[in-house]
Design a protein around this motif. Structure first.
Motif, short mmCIF file in Angstrom:
data_model
loop_
_atom_site.label_atom_id
_atom_site.label_comp_id
_atom_site.label_asym_id
_atom_site.label_seq_id
_atom_site.Cartn_x
_atom_site.Cartn_y
_atom_site.Cartn_z
N ALA A 403 93.58 -12.70 -0.58
CA ALA A 403 93.69 -11.34 -0.04
C ALA A 403 95.15 -10.99 0.26
CB ALA A 403 92.84 -11.20 1.21
N LEU A 404 95.89 -11.95 0.81
CA LEU A 404 97.31 -11.72 1.07
C LEU A 404 98.06 -11.47 -0.24
CD1 LEU A 404 97.92 -14.42 3.82
CD2 LEU A 404 98.13 -11.94 4.13
N HIS A 405 97.74 -12.24 -1.28
CA HIS A 405 98.37 -12.02 -2.59
C HIS A 405 98.12 -10.59 -3.07
CE1 HIS A 405 98.94 -16.41 -3.06
NE2 HIS A 405 99.77 -16.08 -4.04
N ASP A 406 96.88 -10.16 -3.04
CA ASP A 406 96.54 -8.83 -3.53
C ASP A 406 97.23 -7.73 -2.72
OD1 ASP A 406 94.98 -9.01 -5.86
OD2 ASP A 406 93.18 -9.54 -4.73
N LEU A 407 97.26 -7.92 -1.40
CA LEU A 407 97.90 -6.92 -0.55
C LEU A 407 99.39 -6.82 -0.82
CD1 LEU A 407 95.92 -7.70 2.71
CD2 LEU A 407 95.89 -5.52 1.49
N MET A 408 100.05 -7.95 -1.00
CA MET A 408 101.48 -7.93 -1.29
C MET A 408 101.76 -7.36 -2.68
SD MET A 408 103.00 -11.38 0.47
CE MET A 408 104.66 -10.72 0.42
N LEU A 409 100.86 -7.58 -3.59
CA LEU A 409 101.01 -7.03 -4.93
C LEU A 409 100.81 -5.52 -4.93
CD1 LEU A 409 101.45 -7.87 -7.90
CD2 LEU A 409 98.96 -8.03 -8.12
N GLU A 410 99.88 -5.05 -4.12
CA GLU A 410 99.57 -3.62 -4.08
C GLU A 410 100.60 -2.83 -3.28
OE1 GLU A 410 95.80 -0.69 -2.88
OE2 GLU A 410 95.75 -2.83 -2.38
N HIS A 411 101.12 -3.44 -2.21
CA HIS A 411 102.01 -2.71 -1.30
C HIS A 411 103.35 -3.42 -1.21
CE1 HIS A 411 98.49 -0.41 -0.19
NE2 HIS A 411 97.88 -1.49 0.25
N GLU A 412 104.37 -2.83 -1.80
CA GLU A 412 105.69 -3.43 -1.83
C GLU A 412 106.27 -3.61 -0.43
OE1 GLU A 412 109.47 -4.49 -4.00
OE2 GLU A 412 107.33 -4.47 -4.49
N GLU A 413 105.82 -2.80 0.52
CA GLU A 413 106.39 -2.85 1.87
C GLU A 413 105.79 -3.96 2.73
OE1 GLU A 413 103.24 0.50 2.14
OE2 GLU A 413 104.53 -0.43 0.64
N VAL A 414 104.77 -4.65 2.26
CA VAL A 414 104.18 -5.75 3.03
C VAL A 414 105.13 -6.94 3.03
CG1 VAL A 414 102.33 -7.45 3.10
CG2 VAL A 414 101.78 -5.05 2.71
#
Length: 726
Positions: A403-414
């Motif tokens: 989930a962290l991987h997907d979130l960082m991939l989707e949102h550059e600001e994470v």
């Protein structure tokens, strides 16, 4: 006679007699027009202090910690730019006034007097507190903090370099900006200040850009306790990675010159600096403080004789910028103008009820670019063969990682940050591969200091990033909890929703770890988190829920600017089996990236009417173990997983228990101060028959007794049978 009146009369008398305190001749570099403008700011700061005390005596004002003696901060403001974010000491009215002079259209006297009067028209706090701050002036509001704003200043300074490489959608600061934070000499000794300054040094020592100016306003005393003479210089003048500057804050010209040098160093070298300003404190700590109770009259009068405004009048005269008579006229006119404005400010409306006070607890929504999840091609490149594993049931730890991987991939600001989150991948491997795949500037291995970790997150959020800081263990939060309570959660409240710290704090916690850690690595008390207004506390119980709830917390941060704490049950990270070895009943498939569990949405497992078990985290796991035996005993039940522990999802919970004859609350946390107390109150108010089992009010032991103080599956069975039979 009040000391404020004595200082006022002495200033007028000595100024008219040209009886000035001794000092250096004015240094070149400050144009006459600018010098006069700064003197006007100093006079306004002083007039506001005097008026605030008069307002309090008349029952029309509510705050008297003043800036008298610290008026030299006007020159520091003049050395900086309005685009430089400033986190201010509570004695820095002169700084805000001088900065207001850099932008047209500001009504700083009116604004500050509305704040003194606690008017709901106060443009920064809406009448909730007297704070320095202004959205237009790039000054986030601060209350009477003891250096608790320094860690986030470090984070904001770090964000400037990061934003050059990864510009966030909601970026607030330009590339060439610097960050300034100011504090008193007494506060410099606080662990929060020491930790923040050390974090700045630690970062700069490694060559990482950190354009931060620390300003220590040294008036030699903290309320009643003297700062040892020479202590601040001795403590900060020769620290690695931190350039030291010193100036006499009573000298407008010298302060401006040295502040310019310090700001230039920070701006061009992108390294931190420490500006040590000599100041005096006039009138005591605050209006209620009686300095003669701990200082001799001779000491008080010696401080008053070093009157900063008298120094300014002398310097302006010697520089040929303003004659003393004209300077005294400016002072008198300013005092009279402030009195006139105050007379109007005290008539303005104030907050009237709880709804109005609480209106800004929750920050406003913000517009964000629409997203449809991470692109399939990018996911294929990122995950590779792991995509096939996502079709197979996995334990919670691995699903959170994906989930962290997907979130960082989707949102550059994470940005993920914390101790050991990078190369090691976290103590439990939850952040494995993130740094290798997204880089060390988005997955930051921090120093070992929880205050600095949370401060980094808060500061990053100030510049548009969406931080996910990690605290290794729940027990480690306690020495840094004020960063959530006193800074992150209060910022929307004290800024009337104009500022927020959107972020998701991941914390590994709770109990039931076999043979590891004792009370430092198993902590089952949530009280410190549940009573922070506006904070969201989430606790998943299986891997699929964890992934979907983490996505919801990121959505809440990104679009609603909320602060969430995502509490991950350590004992369930690797859990695969429920009843027997290799049954695999606690593994889950990875939910597709678009699936979320909404805030306030509870989990309902079963439809039984005899009993509803209300629980969360490890409690759901234990309740599912108990369920088989209870069903064998003929008890028809349902298990309700709260998921969201603050605010309690009362509406969804009421619907979830509807039709049940009995409610058993299973709380793995301590009996006192935790979720079950609130749940019992809710059940009672709802007219439901409820009982609870909870952990003992005890720390957790290491070794075979690791679970002795907490509920077990057998405890749940026994309590359920007793309740149903009653």
């Amino acid at each position: 006679m009040d000391r404020a009146d004595i200082v006022h009369e002495n200033f007028l008398r000595r100024g008219a007699a040209r009886d000035f305190p001794a000092g250096r001749a004015p240094r070149p570099g400050l144009p006459a027009e600018d010098a006069v403008a700064l003197y006007r700011a100093q006079c306004l700061s002083r007039a506001l202090d005097r008026t605030s005390r008069a307002m309090q005596k008349a029952g029309q004002g509510y705050y008297t910690i003043g800036s008298s003696g610290h008026e030299g901060m006007a020159a520091v403001a003049h050395a900086l730019r309005p685009t430089d974010m400033a986190f201010l000491h509570y004695r820095d009215a002169a700084f805000q006034i001088a900065r207001a002079g850099q932008l047209p259209g500001q009504t700083v006297a009116w604004d500050m007097l509305l704040s003194f009067a606690a008017s709901s028209e106060d443009p920064i706090s809406g009448g909730r507190h007297k704070v320095l701050g202004s959205r237009a002036l790039n000054i986030p509001p601060q209350t009477s903090t003891i250096a608790s704003h320094l860690p986030k200043a470090v984070g904001a300074a770090y964000s400037l370099g990061l934003a050059r490489r990864h510009p966030p959608e909601h970026r607030q600061l330009p590339e060439d900006a610097i960050v300034m934070c100011s504090f008193g000499d007494a506060s410099a000794n606080h662990s929060t200040a020491q930790g923040a300054i050390n974090a700045a040094q630690w970062t700069a020592y490694q060559g990482v850009p950190l354009p931060l100016l620390f300003v220590c306003e040294d008036n030699g005393i903290g309320i009643s306790v003297r700062t040892p003479k020479g202590w601040v210089a001795a403590a900060f003048s020769s620290r690695p990675g931190l350039r030291y500057f010193h100036a006499d804050g009573l000298d407008l010209y010298e302060t401006y010159r040295v502040a310019c040098e310090a700001a230039h160093h920070v701006r061009t070298r992108r390294k931190p600096a420490f500006l040590h300003l000599r100041t005096v404190r006039l009138y005591g700590h605050a209006g209620a403080d009686v300095p003669t109770s701990y200082m001799s009259r001779e000491e008080i009068e010696a401080e008053e004789a070093n009157e900063p405004l008298l120094h300014s009048v002398r310097l302006l005269a010697e520089a040929g910028a303003l004659e003393p008579e004209a300077a005294l006229d400016i002072y008198r006119q300013t005092c009279a103008r402030v009195e006139r404005i105050a007379a109007e400010a005290v008539t303005r409306p104030r907050l009237g009820d709880a709804r109005e006070v609480m209106k800004s607890l929750i920050p406003p929504r913000r517009a964000c670019r629409p997203t449809n999840g991470p692109p399939a091609e990018a996911r294929a490149r990122l995950f590779g063969a792991e995509l096939r594993a996502m079709d197979e049931p996995q334990p919670m730890g691995r699903l959170i990682n994906w989930a962290l991987h997907d979130l960082m991939l989707e949102h550059e600001e994470v940005v993920v940050a914390g101790e050991d989150v990078g190369r090691k991948g976290g103590v439990y491997g939850i952040t494995q591969k993130l740094q290798a795949r997204f880089g060390a500037d988005r997955v930051i291995d921090t120093l070992l200091d929880e205050q600095s970790i949370l401060g980094l997150g808060i500061g990053l959020a100030h510049n548009g990033f969406l931080p996910i800081p990690e605290i290794q263990f729940l027990a480690y939060l306690h020495n840094a909890e004020d960063q959530l309570r006193g800074e992150a959660a209060t910022l929307p409240f004290f800024s009337n929703g104009q500022y927020a710290n959107p972020m998701v704090v991941r914390i590994a916690g709770l109990g039931y770890q076999k043979g590891f850690g004792g009370h430092f690595h198993n902590d089952n008390s949530l009280a410190v988190l549940r009573d922070i207004p506006g904070l969201i506390l989430a606790c998943p119980s299986d891997g699929a829920e964890a992934a979907m709830m983490l996505r919801e917390c990121v959505r809440l941060a990104r679009t609603e600017q909320r602060v969430s704490v995502f509490l991950e049950p350590i004992a369930l990270y690797l859990a695969r089996d429920l009843h027997a070895a290799k049954d695999g009943l606690w593994t889950r498939r990875y939910p597709s990236p678009g699936e979320r569990i909404g805030l306030g949405e509870v989990g309902i497992h079963g439809k039984g009417r005899d009993l509803a078990i209300v629980t969360y985290g490890n409690g759901r796991y234990l309740s599912c173990q108990a369920e088989r035996e209870l069903r064998k005993a003929g008890i028809d039940l349902r298990i309700i997983d709260l998921r969201w522990l603050a605010p309690l999802p009362e509406t969804a919970l009421a619907e979830a228990v509807k039709g049940c004859r009995r409610v058993l609350i299973v709380d793995e946390c301590r009996r006192s101060g935790n979720v079950s107390e609130a749940l019992m109150t809710f059940m009672s108010d709802s007219g439901l028959r409820a009982a609870r089992i909870a952990a003992e009010d005890s720390f957790i032991a290491t070794g075979p007794a690791y679970a002795a103080t907490m509920p077990s599956a057998q405890d749940i069975v026994a309590a359920a049978r007793k309740l149903v039979a009653s």
